[in-house]
Design a protein around this motif. Structure first.
Motif, short mmCIF file in Angstrom:
data_model
loop_
_atom_site.label_atom_id
_atom_site.label_comp_id
_atom_site.label_asym_id
_atom_site.label_seq_id
_atom_site.Cartn_x
_atom_site.Cartn_y
_atom_site.Cartn_z
N GLU A 1 0.84 -1.20 0.00
CA GLU A 1 0.00 0.00 0.00
C GLU A 1 0.87 1.25 0.00
O GLU A 1 0.59 2.22 -0.71
N GLN A 2 1.93 1.23 0.78
CA GLN A 2 2.85 2.37 0.82
C GLN A 2 3.58 2.53 -0.51
O GLN A 2 3.74 3.64 -1.02
N TYR A 3 3.98 1.44 -1.07
CA TYR A 3 4.65 1.46 -2.38
C TYR A 3 3.74 2.07 -3.44
O TYR A 3 4.17 2.93 -4.22
N SER A 4 2.47 1.63 -3.47
CA SER A 4 1.52 2.13 -4.45
C SER A 4 1.24 3.61 -4.25
O SER A 4 1.14 4.39 -5.22
N HIS B 1 12.37 -6.21 -4.27
CA HIS B 1 11.61 -5.54 -3.21
C HIS B 1 10.13 -5.49 -3.58
O HIS B 1 9.25 -5.78 -2.76
N ARG B 2 9.85 -5.11 -4.83
CA ARG B 2 8.47 -5.02 -5.29
C ARG B 2 7.79 -6.38 -5.25
O ARG B 2 6.63 -6.51 -4.82
N GLU C 1 3.71 -10.43 0.02
CA GLU C 1 3.22 -10.24 1.39
C GLU C 1 1.79 -9.73 1.38
O GLU C 1 1.00 -10.03 2.27
N ARG C 2 1.46 -8.95 0.36
CA ARG C 2 0.10 -8.39 0.27
C ARG C 2 -0.92 -9.46 -0.07
O ARG C 2 -2.02 -9.48 0.49
#
Length: 262
Positions: free
Chosen positions: A157-160, A252-253, A259-260
């Motif tokens: 969510e933070q990445y997005s 990382h992505r 994990e999501r």
């Protein structure tokens, strides 16, 4: 703006980082003045000058006088920050005699347009094409900064969210601090790059001093500044090449996505 640090997945130098990278593998009572349309002058090669002349010119450009440019207002001038937001407003002695209450908003936008054109002219007068980040600190970050910002994220969510905020434009409508007849008589609209409009009620402007008008515009500029996205890298990636960052961002992505959905 200070940002609280936290443990980053890559703070462990023994995890992944020893792997070799892949080959590349905001009620409007009066019409708002129109948004500025800054003109970008064609770059011209710099003239040859003695060293002392060049040094004097650089000093003058660092602290320029607020003189109304030909494309701006004859009665007001502005100084802008690197996000094209006003940080100083000055009025000529003829302001109160020449600018009627119903003309205040339009005249302020003329001053803003002139300040934008003046700043852009200085940027493009060096004979080279400046990068977007040199033109404005609200530009999309450069490629390396994008990689580091995304590596700083800890959840999908933070990445997005970070990915979206880096490229998404947004509108901001803010109001001044003065209350007149139970409402705010000054409103400024902006996007990520420029001010789009300034609204000043003539009923209030007719009784306000010029410094009060300036204070309201600068108040609005401060609000817009705080609402615009800011991007600050927390981790230290100075020892890694872009190829390394790209490689580890791919991993990382994938990890964040797994994990999501897992």
């Amino acid at each position: 703006m200070a940002v609280q640090g936290f443990y980053n997945h890559y703070d462990d130098p023994d995890e992944f980082w020893d792997d070799a990278p892949l080959d590349r593998q905001r009620p409007n009572r009066t019409p708002a003045a129109a948004a500025p349309t800054p003109t970008v002058p064609k770059p011209e090669p710099p003239l040859s000058q003695p060293t002392s002349r060049r040094a004097e010119q650089r000093n003058q450009e660092a602290k320029p006088p607020l003189e109304p440019p030909s494309t701006g207002s004859s009665f007001a001038s502005m100084e802008l920050d690197r996000g094209f937001l006003p940080v100083r407003i000055e009025f000529s002695s003829g302001w109160s005699r020449s600018v009627g209450p119903h003309e205040v908003a339009e005249e302020l936008m003329l001053a803003y347009r002139g300040a934008v054109s003046l700043r852009l002219a200085r940027l493009y007068s060096s004979g080279r094409w400046p990068s977007p980040q040199e033109v404005s600190d609200t530009a999309v970050p450069d490629h390396r900064t994008v990689l580091m910002l995304l590596l700083d994220t800890e959840t999908w969510e933070q990445y997005s969210d970070v990915s979206s905020r880096m490229i998404r434009d947004a509108g901001y409508d803010v109001y001044g601090s003065v209350v007149f007849h139970d409402e705010h008589p000054v409103r400024v609209s902006a996007d990520r790059t420029y001010l789009q409009s300034i609204t000043v009620w003539p009923e209030w402007a007719g009784s306000a001093e010029s410094y009060q008008i300036a204070d309201e515009i600068l108040w609005c500029a401060d609000q817009i500044r705080s609402l615009r996205p800011r991007f600050e890298v927390r981790g230290d990636y100075s020892r890694y090449a872009d190829a390394d960052l790209e490689y580890h961002l791919d991993r990382h992505r994938e990890r964040l996505f797994d994990e999501r959905v897992g």
